[in-house]
Design an enzyme around this catalytic site. Structure first.
Site, short mmCIF file in Angstrom:
data_model
loop_
_atom_site.label_atom_id
_atom_site.label_comp_id
_atom_site.label_asym_id
_atom_site.label_seq_id
_atom_site.Cartn_x
_atom_site.Cartn_y
_atom_site.Cartn_z
N HIS A 115 0.90 -1.03 0.03
CA HIS A 115 0.09 0.04 0.23
C HIS A 115 0.63 1.31 0.02
O HIS A 115 1.96 1.21 0.69
CB HIS A 115 -0.98 0.07 1.11
CG HIS A 115 -0.42 0.03 2.58
ND1 HIS A 115 -0.62 -0.59 3.73
CD2 HIS A 115 0.27 1.29 3.05
CE1 HIS A 115 0.02 -0.29 4.51
NE2 HIS A 115 0.44 0.92 4.43
N GLU B 95 -5.17 0.70 0.12
CA GLU B 95 -4.81 -0.89 0.47
C GLU B 95 -5.14 -1.52 -0.78
O GLU B 95 -5.48 -1.12 -1.91
CB GLU B 95 -5.89 -1.15 1.42
CG GLU B 95 -6.02 -0.33 2.58
CD GLU B 95 -4.94 -0.78 3.65
OE1 GLU B 95 -4.12 -1.37 3.20
OE2 GLU B 95 -5.19 -0.52 5.02
C1 F6R Z 1 2.40 6.85 5.46
C2 F6R Z 1 1.87 6.15 4.89
C3 F6R Z 1 2.08 4.62 4.64
C4 F6R Z 1 3.29 4.06 5.12
C5 F6R Z 1 3.50 2.69 5.12
C6 F6R Z 1 5.03 2.49 5.89
O1 F6R Z 1 1.77 8.46 5.73
O2 F6R Z 1 0.69 6.33 4.35
O3 F6R Z 1 1.83 4.20 3.33
O4 F6R Z 1 4.39 4.79 4.57
O5 F6R Z 1 2.64 2.12 5.82
O6 F6R Z 1 5.10 2.67 6.81
P1 F6R Z 1 6.28 2.38 7.75
O7 F6R Z 1 7.41 3.48 7.38
O8 F6R Z 1 6.21 2.63 9.44
O9 F6R Z 1 7.08 1.29 7.75
#
Ligand code: F6R
Length: 243
Positions: free
Chosen positions: A138, A143
């Site tokens: 995503h 999603e």
């Molecule tokens: C952030 C977002 C998500 C995150 C993804 C990865 O605004 O929309 O797409 O970038 O869930 O999250 P991390 O960096 O915590 O692994």
């Protein structure tokens, strides 16, 4: 790149370079799209360093964040408002009115999403959209199965996302908001340039699906294969599944 630290540094220097060469000023803002999450934290710290060293100013920078939970108070430590103010905005010279984060408490969420798209259009579009991806591919809260031409909208979160995010809510899945406001894949695709940060072995499958197979709405980040100027900045661990 070697590891997450090098990715953070590279990404921050790229932002510095883009903003500097644009030479923003009154009536001429650089427009930046921003993510939350663990991945960009190191980049934000480096950008704060650049600001403190006098190498970078955000006075004429306008930002749009990718997403926000529905129904979390603004000052809730897991709200993306709170994250952005604490991790980044309060440490630099951005004008608060230019730092746009979707309002997940708006009375009319559909109108809020429309307002956000209108603000992006009024700003003249996004110059550089920075993003992160989930292990399921995503981008923002788009999603698996999201339309690749989607715009900013209300989204019900996938069970996997609730599972992945419950660590931030005392490991209690019932406390994780079920809905979020998110930019669409199409909203990010409209940016002139896109930079996606991907670190860690848990993202390796998503990276391989994103770049080595066809464009597929079950791995929404794969849409960026068709973007004229998209960069995937990865550490070694994230590349382990690449052929
Ligand atoms: C952030 C977002 C998500 C995150 C993804 C990865 O605004 O929309 O797409 O970038 O869930 O999250 P991390 O960096 O915590 O692994």
């Amino acid at each position: 790149l070697e590891d997450a630290g090098v990715v953070a540094d590279w990404a921050a220097r790229f932002v510095l370079q883009r903003i500097t060469e644009f030479a923003p000023g009154p009536g001429r803002h650089f427009v930046l799209g921003l993510p939350t999450g663990g991945t960009p934290l190191g980049m934000y710290r480096r950008l704060i360093d650049f600001y403190k060293e006098g190498r970078l100013s955000f006075k004429y920078v306008t930002t749009f964040n990718m997403d926000e939970y529905v129904g979390l108070p603004r000052d809730h430590p897991e709200s993306y408002h709170y994250y952005m103010w604490n991790e980044f905005f309060k440490h630099v010279d951005i004008e608060p009115g230019n730092a746009h984060v979707l309002d997940g408490n708006a009375a009319d969420l559909v109108a809020e999403c429309r307002r956000f798209e209108d603000l992006i259009a009024q700003a003249g579009g996004v110059h550089l959209f920075i993003g992160g991806i989930g292990p399921d591919g995503h981008i923002a809260f788009n999603e698996p199965g999201s339309s690749l031409v989607s715009r900013t909208r209300v989204k019900t979160l996938a069970y996997d996302t609730l599972e992945a995010n419950k660590r931030f809510f005392g490991h209690d899945i019932s406390k994780v908001p079920r809905q979020a406001l998110t930019v669409g894949v199409g909203t990010v695709m409209d940016a002139k340039e896109v930079m996606i940060l991907i670190t860690g072995v848990h993202k390796a499958l998503a990276l391989s699906r994103a770049v080595e197979e066809g464009v597929n709405h079950m791995w929404t980040v794969s849409a960026f294969q068709q973007h004229p100027q998209a960069l995937f900045i990865c550490d070694e661990d994230a590349t382990l599944e690449l052929r």
